[in-house]
Design an enzyme around this catalytic site. Sequence first.
Site, PDB file in Angstrom:
ATOM      1  N   GLY A  16       0.784  -1.238   0.000  1.00 10.35           N
ATOM      2  CA  GLY A  16       0.000   0.000   0.000  1.00 10.35           C
ATOM      3  C   GLY A  16       0.811   1.281   0.000  1.00 10.35           C
ATOM      4  N   HIS A 113       1.585   0.770 -13.047  1.00  9.64           N
ATOM      5  CA  HIS A 113       2.371  -0.418 -13.408  1.00  9.64           C
ATOM      6  C   HIS A 113       3.857  -0.038 -13.462  1.00  9.64           C
ATOM      7  CE1 HIS A 113       3.097  -4.341 -15.126  1.00  9.64           C
ATOM      8  NE2 HIS A 113       3.921  -3.752 -15.979  1.00  9.64           N
ATOM      9  N   SER A 140       4.139   3.511 -15.412  1.00  6.63           N
ATOM     10  CA  SER A 140       3.041   4.011 -16.240  1.00  6.63           C
ATOM     11  C   SER A 140       1.764   4.023 -15.420  1.00  6.63           C
ATOM     12  CB  SER A 140       2.787   3.071 -17.444  1.00  6.63           C
ATOM     13  OG  SER A 140       3.972   2.791 -18.155  1.00  6.63           O
TER      14      SER A 140
END
Length: 204
Positions: A16, A113, A140
């Site tokens: 996270g 990503h 990205s």
Amino acid sequence: MTDKLLRLAIMISGRGSNMEAVIKSVDQGLLNVKLAVVISNNPEAKGIDVARKYKIPVYVFEIKDYKSKDEYEKAIVKLLYEYEAGLVALAGYMKIVGPVMLRAFKDRIINIHPSLLPAFKGLKAQKQAVDYGVRYSGCSVHFVNDTLDGGPVILQEAVPVDIDDTEETLSSKILKYEHILFSQAIKLYSENRLKIVNNKVKII
Ligand code: GRF
């Protein structure tokens, strides 16, 4: 009159840290959205405690508790509707998004990503980059559609790869940029500045 704030849902499966970077951007007033809800598919995800620390409602949905992936996603969509989520940000959510969520949140799901897409899709993107020997990789942020890591690209950042980089060192270099890029993309979305034209994202 000011527009209603975008209500953001974040989906996680693990650590996270991207989620926390977004929360910090909001806390620092750099990102003007309402953190509506966090969803994890993994009850062990470290990010659950992080979200709780910031007093954001967190829910766990485990696919094994449902008859099918569709039923699992229907339950998630119901919760997202309850929280009036306007955008769903996948921050290390390790499940492929299925048709139920894609239909309910068409062009309203984004993902981060750790590669310069379309290179190195799927799992272990940083290892793929190291193994290939590319000079640059990066990260990205893209809209999610029915092709894995294949939706329209919103923002990218290139990161140089050294010959001595390992999966771990490259991952931590890229992660620093992920933490900046994700909030930037969410900000653009929240300001209605992203338009998908012919599968490309125009920034207005
Ligand atoms: C990040 O590298 C992200 O790009 C990928 O999964 C990782 C999640 O890390 N999709 P974290 O849970 O945000 O720390």
